[in-house]
Design a protein around this motif. Structure first.
Motif, short mmCIF file in Angstrom:
data_model
loop_
_atom_site.label_atom_id
_atom_site.label_comp_id
_atom_site.label_asym_id
_atom_site.label_seq_id
_atom_site.Cartn_x
_atom_site.Cartn_y
_atom_site.Cartn_z
N SER A 9 0.84 -1.19 0.00
CA SER A 9 0.00 0.00 0.00
C SER A 9 0.87 1.24 0.00
O SER A 9 1.93 1.27 0.63
CB SER A 9 -0.93 0.00 1.21
N GLN A 10 0.44 2.26 -0.75
CA GLN A 10 1.14 3.52 -0.83
C GLN A 10 0.18 4.64 -0.46
O GLN A 10 -1.01 4.56 -0.75
CB GLN A 10 1.66 3.79 -2.25
N ALA A 11 0.71 5.64 0.16
CA ALA A 11 -0.12 6.79 0.48
C ALA A 11 -0.41 7.56 -0.80
O ALA A 11 0.46 7.71 -1.66
CB ALA A 11 0.59 7.70 1.48
N ALA A 12 -1.63 8.01 -0.95
CA ALA A 12 -1.99 8.83 -2.12
C ALA A 12 -1.26 10.15 -2.02
O ALA A 12 -0.99 10.65 -0.93
CB ALA A 12 -3.50 9.06 -2.15
N PRO A 13 -0.88 10.74 -3.17
CA PRO A 13 -0.19 12.03 -3.11
C PRO A 13 -1.10 13.08 -2.50
O PRO A 13 -2.32 13.01 -2.62
CB PRO A 13 0.08 12.34 -4.59
N PRO A 14 -0.52 14.04 -1.79
CA PRO A 14 -1.35 15.08 -1.16
C PRO A 14 -2.09 15.89 -2.21
O PRO A 14 -1.61 16.08 -3.32
CB PRO A 14 -0.32 15.95 -0.42
N GLU A 15 -3.27 16.35 -1.83
CA GLU A 15 -4.07 17.16 -2.74
C GLU A 15 -3.41 18.52 -2.96
O GLU A 15 -2.82 19.09 -2.04
CB GLU A 15 -5.48 17.36 -2.15
N LYS A 16 -3.53 19.02 -4.16
CA LYS A 16 -2.99 20.34 -4.46
C LYS A 16 -3.95 21.39 -3.90
O LYS A 16 -5.12 21.40 -4.24
CB LYS A 16 -2.84 20.51 -5.97
N ASP A 17 -3.42 22.25 -3.06
CA ASP A 17 -4.25 23.26 -2.42
C ASP A 17 -3.99 24.60 -3.09
O ASP A 17 -3.21 25.43 -2.59
CB ASP A 17 -3.95 23.33 -0.92
N TYR A 18 -4.65 24.82 -4.23
CA TYR A 18 -4.42 26.04 -4.99
C TYR A 18 -5.03 27.27 -4.31
O TYR A 18 -4.50 28.37 -4.42
CB TYR A 18 -4.95 25.89 -6.40
N TYR A 19 -6.14 27.08 -3.61
CA TYR A 19 -6.77 28.22 -2.95
C TYR A 19 -5.87 28.79 -1.86
O TYR A 19 -5.70 30.00 -1.73
CB TYR A 19 -8.13 27.81 -2.36
N LYS A 20 -5.27 27.90 -1.08
CA LYS A 20 -4.37 28.33 -0.01
C LYS A 20 -3.16 29.06 -0.60
O LYS A 20 -2.72 30.09 -0.07
CB LYS A 20 -3.92 27.12 0.81
N ALA A 21 -2.61 28.52 -1.68
CA ALA A 21 -1.44 29.14 -2.32
C ALA A 21 -1.78 30.51 -2.88
O ALA A 21 -0.99 31.45 -2.77
CB ALA A 21 -0.90 28.23 -3.42
N LEU A 22 -2.95 30.65 -3.48
CA LEU A 22 -3.39 31.94 -4.01
C LEU A 22 -3.56 32.96 -2.88
O LEU A 22 -3.17 34.12 -3.01
CB LEU A 22 -4.70 31.78 -4.78
N HIS A 23 -4.13 32.50 -1.79
CA HIS A 23 -4.33 33.39 -0.64
C HIS A 23 -2.98 33.86 -0.11
O HIS A 23 -2.79 35.05 0.18
CB HIS A 23 -5.11 32.65 0.44
N GLN A 24 -2.03 32.93 0.01
CA GLN A 24 -0.71 33.28 0.53
C GLN A 24 0.00 34.26 -0.40
O GLN A 24 0.63 35.22 0.05
CB GLN A 24 0.14 32.01 0.70
N ALA A 25 -0.11 34.03 -1.71
CA ALA A 25 0.52 34.92 -2.68
C ALA A 25 -0.08 36.32 -2.60
O ALA A 25 0.63 37.32 -2.66
CB ALA A 25 0.37 34.35 -4.09
N ALA A 26 -1.41 36.39 -2.46
CA ALA A 26 -2.08 37.69 -2.38
C ALA A 26 -1.64 38.45 -1.12
O ALA A 26 -1.43 39.66 -1.16
CB ALA A 26 -3.59 37.49 -2.37
N LEU A 27 -1.49 37.73 -0.01
CA LEU A 27 -1.02 38.36 1.23
C LEU A 27 0.39 38.91 1.05
O LEU A 27 0.71 40.01 1.49
CB LEU A 27 -1.04 37.35 2.38
#
Length: 198
Positions: A9-27
């Motif tokens: 068994s392998q862990a699924a890759p983490p979900e891409k959190d584009y909303y969080k990244a956009l928020h951080q970039a805007a800040l």
């Protein structure tokens, strides 16, 4: 969880959190006038959010035709020292500067990529490139690089395009600020120069 070819068994890759990244970039964009700091933060955010090997931002020098590196994350010093990126020698960048995203599945063999051997040594495979535009004019490009064959989806392209637009806005604001500051200093110097003249 997913299973690999051995049944482990392998862990699924983490979900891409584009909303969080956009928020951080805007800040970041709204909290600093230091352009280098802002652009560096943006390329780091993109690399982490898109789960790619690297991200780089290059600005076009209209006088020389070179694509000058302004911010980068994830690429080695050896790769960055490979040589100048010239628009005339890089159909990849030329195409992006026309205003549309450009995707190369394998830069190690695609003739549109200027430094194929260096890319191979660096372990680069797929690249997505989008233009940085100010008032409809491309002033540079934003690239992301992967170390495996990658098929970028529409949300990946949209995310990179939005961050490129934010970076272009930051660059334009910094240029305007510098122009206004220089004009102010010029006026004040002329004023005080006149005042102290005999």
């Amino acid at each position: 969880m997913t299973n690999d070819s051995t049944g482990q068994s392998q862990a699924a890759p983490p979900e891409k959190d584009y909303y969080k990244a956009l928020h951080q970039a805007a800040l970041t964009l709204s909290s600093s006038l230091e352009l280098d700091e802002v652009l560096q933060s943006v390329v780091i955010s993109i690399t982490q959010a898109m789960q790619v090997k690297a991200c780089g931002l290059r600005l076009l020098d209209p006088e020389t035709g070179q694509m000058r590196l302004s911010a980068v994350y994830g690429l080695s010093n050896e790769y960055l020292a490979k040589g100048p990126v010239n628009v005339v020698n890089s159909p990849f960048d030329s195409e992006a500067l026309l205003g549309s995203p450009v995707y190369i599945a394998d830069v190690r063999v695609d003739p549109r990529f200027q430094y194929k051997d260096a890319a191979r040594q660096e372990g680069l495979v797929s690249v997505l490139c989008v233009p940085l535009e100010v008032h409809g004019n491309a002033i540079g490009v934003m690239r992301v690089y992967t170390n495996s064959l990658t098929n970028f989806h529409e949300d990946d392209i949209q995310f990179l395009s939005v961050l490129a637009s934010l970076a272009a806005l930051a660059i334009e604001n910094a240029r305007l600020y510098e122009s206004i500051r220089n004009s102010y200093h010029g006026v004040m110097n002329a004023f005080w120069g006149t005042q102290v003249s005999p």
